[in-house]
Scaffold this active site. Structure first.
Site, PDB file in Angstrom:
ATOM      1  N   ASP A 118       0.814  -1.217   0.000  1.00 35.22           N
ATOM      2  CA  ASP A 118       0.000   0.000   0.000  1.00 35.22           C
ATOM      3  C   ASP A 118       0.850   1.270   0.000  1.00 35.22           C
ATOM      4  OD1 ASP A 118      -1.799  -1.986   0.460  1.00 35.22           O
ATOM      5  OD2 ASP A 118      -2.513  -1.246   2.397  1.00 35.22           O
ATOM      6  N   ASP A 206      -2.970   5.374  -2.758  1.00 34.70           N
ATOM      7  CA  ASP A 206      -2.206   4.324  -2.088  1.00 34.70           C
ATOM      8  C   ASP A 206      -1.482   3.550  -3.182  1.00 34.70           C
ATOM      9  OD1 ASP A 206      -3.436   5.114   0.263  1.00 34.70           O
ATOM     10  OD2 ASP A 206      -4.286   3.151   0.740  1.00 34.70           O
ATOM     11  N   HIS A 255      -7.772  -0.546  -3.290  1.00 33.84           N
ATOM     12  CA  HIS A 255      -6.666  -1.402  -3.735  1.00 33.84           C
ATOM     13  C   HIS A 255      -7.115  -2.372  -4.831  1.00 33.84           C
ATOM     14  CE1 HIS A 255      -5.000  -0.475   0.520  1.00 33.84           C
ATOM     15  NE2 HIS A 255      -4.974   0.572  -0.284  1.00 33.84           N
ATOM     16  N   ASP A 257      -5.733  -4.948  -5.997  1.00 32.10           N
ATOM     17  CA  ASP A 257      -5.194  -6.310  -6.029  1.00 32.10           C
ATOM     18  C   ASP A 257      -6.094  -7.409  -5.461  1.00 32.10           C
ATOM     19  OD1 ASP A 257      -4.649  -5.288  -3.523  1.00 32.10           O
ATOM     20  OD2 ASP A 257      -2.508  -5.759  -3.535  1.00 32.10           O
ATOM     21  N   ARG A 274     -16.747  -7.715  -9.629  1.00 35.34           N
ATOM     22  CA  ARG A 274     -16.186  -6.372  -9.866  1.00 35.34           C
ATOM     23  C   ARG A 274     -15.610  -6.366 -11.280  1.00 35.34           C
ATOM     24  NH1 ARG A 274     -12.354  -6.306  -4.472  1.00 35.34           N
ATOM     25  NH2 ARG A 274     -13.975  -6.807  -2.949  1.00 35.34           N
ATOM     26  N   SER A 308     -10.695  -6.588   5.164  1.00 35.18           N
ATOM     27  CA  SER A 308     -10.669  -6.897   3.735  1.00 35.18           C
ATOM     28  C   SER A 308     -11.789  -7.883   3.414  1.00 35.18           C
ATOM     29  CB  SER A 308      -9.332  -7.519   3.337  1.00 35.18           C
ATOM     30  OG  SER A 308      -8.277  -6.646   3.648  1.00 35.18           O
ATOM     31  N   SER A 309     -12.045  -8.072   2.109  1.00 34.41           N
ATOM     32  CA  SER A 309     -13.132  -8.953   1.707  1.00 34.41           C
ATOM     33  C   SER A 309     -12.622 -10.391   1.536  1.00 34.41           C
ATOM     34  CB  SER A 309     -13.720  -8.471   0.375  1.00 34.41           C
ATOM     35  OG  SER A 309     -12.819  -8.762  -0.672  1.00 34.41           O
ATOM     36  N   CYS A 361      -0.608  -8.076  -1.169  1.00 31.07           N
ATOM     37  CA  CYS A 361      -0.610  -6.926  -0.254  1.00 31.07           C
ATOM     38  C   CYS A 361       0.612  -6.939   0.667  1.00 31.07           C
ATOM     39  CB  CYS A 361      -1.832  -6.961   0.658  1.00 31.07           C
ATOM     40  SG  CYS A 361      -3.414  -6.885  -0.158  1.00 31.07           S
TER      41      CYS A 361
HETATM   42  N1  ABU Z   1      -6.133  -4.480   0.299  1.00 27.95           N
HETATM   43  C1  ABU Z   1      -6.992  -5.133  -0.596  1.00 27.95           C
HETATM   44  C2  ABU Z   1      -8.404  -5.213  -0.033  1.00 27.95           C
HETATM   45  C3  ABU Z   1      -9.418  -5.380  -1.105  1.00 27.95           C
HETATM   46  C4  ABU Z   1     -10.690  -6.054  -0.654  1.00 27.95           C
HETATM   47  O1  ABU Z   1     -11.040  -5.985   0.531  1.00 27.95           O
HETATM   48  O2  ABU Z   1     -11.358  -6.693  -1.475  1.00 27.95           O
END
Ligand code: ABU
Length: 383
Positions: A118, A206, A255, A257, A274, A308-309, A361
């Site tokens: 980040d 970021d 982010h 990634d 997405r 995060s997801s 990350c």
């Molecule tokens: N740092 C990546 C988090 C992205 C997400 O939560 O999907």
């Protein structure tokens, strides 16, 4: 591993060079979980923590047993990389529990030094400290300064740059943003309309918003990169083509990634909820790149105290165009990458996920072999 052991195992000279996400990785920074905090509420952070997260309303030091477990997995990941001949450096943690202030604001604590992706972007021979867009992360670059100073001394070709530090006053955030959100559908409407929590009064980004593909760099426009930040990057890298992308299906867009991952020349992994917009896909299609939808995550929920997801499943680290590190419990993602022709290296990392992400990350490239290639000779006007 001590500095002396590292010198013995990796006696070669330091080279800063990384133009993309897939060339053979030779030197990398891996984060550390020491002293990581659940940061106090602040405008941009508040928007990212999911409505149903167990982090909501909490702040303070993360429980020590979770820090210890995360560090075991981070150290193990570093060892896996070293055994594959990759030099690994670690940042220097600070007292993240200390209150911080600038002339414009005060915050009750910092954040941590996981994840490095980040904070520092490596583009060619340049390591660029990002502006950051959370107040709790404003001073995080200091954890990387010992390494950046060292690389600067050891590699006479290294460019060490820092983007303008933002003021992050109330003017940098929309003060009515959260009050407009009652449901996930409200969020999705706002993010689809590119209505994000940050304003355009100053450049913000970021480093984890960048996906590097040689001469072309994609930057996600979302909660942690605004258009002014993307414009700053475009002017900062005049020889590169910097493209802004946004992904409407993401209610918490920070982010790139976990959303859009270049795996090797000609191949992108895209989060199926997405999806890249047709007007953005065009660049890839006319240059014969394939965009494949990522396999579903193995888990229905992220681990405790994780903001995060579950799509950390696709947050993979490519070691070279035939080898990829994937979190060890992500069986579907591993199977898909195996079928796509990769040697898959499973890395247990779920205990480290709450500290800010998974394998991509948790790292920042220092050196990948290879130069700046043009993978997109056909360009799309206005993108
Ligand atoms: N740092 C990546 C988090 C992205 C997400 O939560 O999907």
């Amino acid at each position: 591993m001590t500095q002396a052991d590292q010198k013995e195992q990796f006696p070669g000279k330091t080279i800063v060079n990384s133009w993309n996400e897939w060339d053979p990785l030779k030197h990398v920074i891996v984060g550390i979980a020491d002293g990581c905090m659940i940061p106090p509420s602040e405008p941009a952070m508040e928007c990212k923590v999911p409505i149903d997260s167990d982090m909501k309303g909490q702040w303070g030091p993360r429980p020590q047993e979770t820090v210890d477990k995360a560090n075991i997995q981070l150290d193990n990941f570093a060892d896996i990389l070293r055994k594959r001949g990759i030099r690994v450096d670690r940042p220097t943690p600070m007292d993240f529990s200390q209150p911080i202030k600038t002339p414009d604001w005060e915050n009750l604590s910092m954040f941590g030094c996981m994840p490095p992706r980040d904070v520092v972007a490596t583009v060619g021979n340049e390591m660029l400290e990002a502006t950051m867009s959370y107040r709790c992360r404003w001073f995080e670059y200091l954890c990387y300064r010992p390494l950046l100073e060292q690389y600067f001394k050891e590699d006479p070709n290294m460019r060490w740059e820092a983007a303008p530090k933002p003021r992050l006053t109330g003017r940098s955030y929309k003060d009515n943003y959260l009050s407009r959100i009652m449901t996930i559908e409200d969020r999705l409407k706002l993010t689809a309309a590119k209505d994000f929590v940050t304003t355009e009064v100053e450049p913000l980004f970021d480093a984890a918003e960048l996906a590097r593909m040689g001469k072309d760099v994609v930057v996600q426009h979302g909660f942690t990169a605004n258009l002014a930040g993307i414009d700053w990057l475009r002017r900062h890298f005049p020889d590169l083509r910097v493209h802004a992308m946004n992904f409407p299906g993401d209610p918490y867009p920070i982010h790139i990634d976990c959303t859009f991952i270049p795996l090797r020349p000609g191949l992108i992994l895209n989060n199926p909820i997405r999806k890249a917009l047709p007007e953005h896909r065009k660049l890839f299609e006319i240059n014969d790149w394939q965009i494949v939808e990522a396999a579903p995550p193995a888990h229905k929920n992220p681990p405790p105290l994780c903001y995060s997801s579950v799509w950390l499943s696709m947050n993979v680290l490519v070691l070279d165009p035939k080898t990829v590190c994937v979190e060890a419990s992500e069986i579907h993602q591993m199977e898909q990458l195996d079928k796509l022709g990769f040697e898959v290296v499973p890395v247990p990392f779920r205990d480290a996920n709450p500290f800010g992400g998974s394998l991509h990350c948790a790292t920042t490239d220092v050196y990948r072999e290879g130069g700046c290639e043009d993978y997109f000779p056909r360009q799309v006007e206005g993108f």
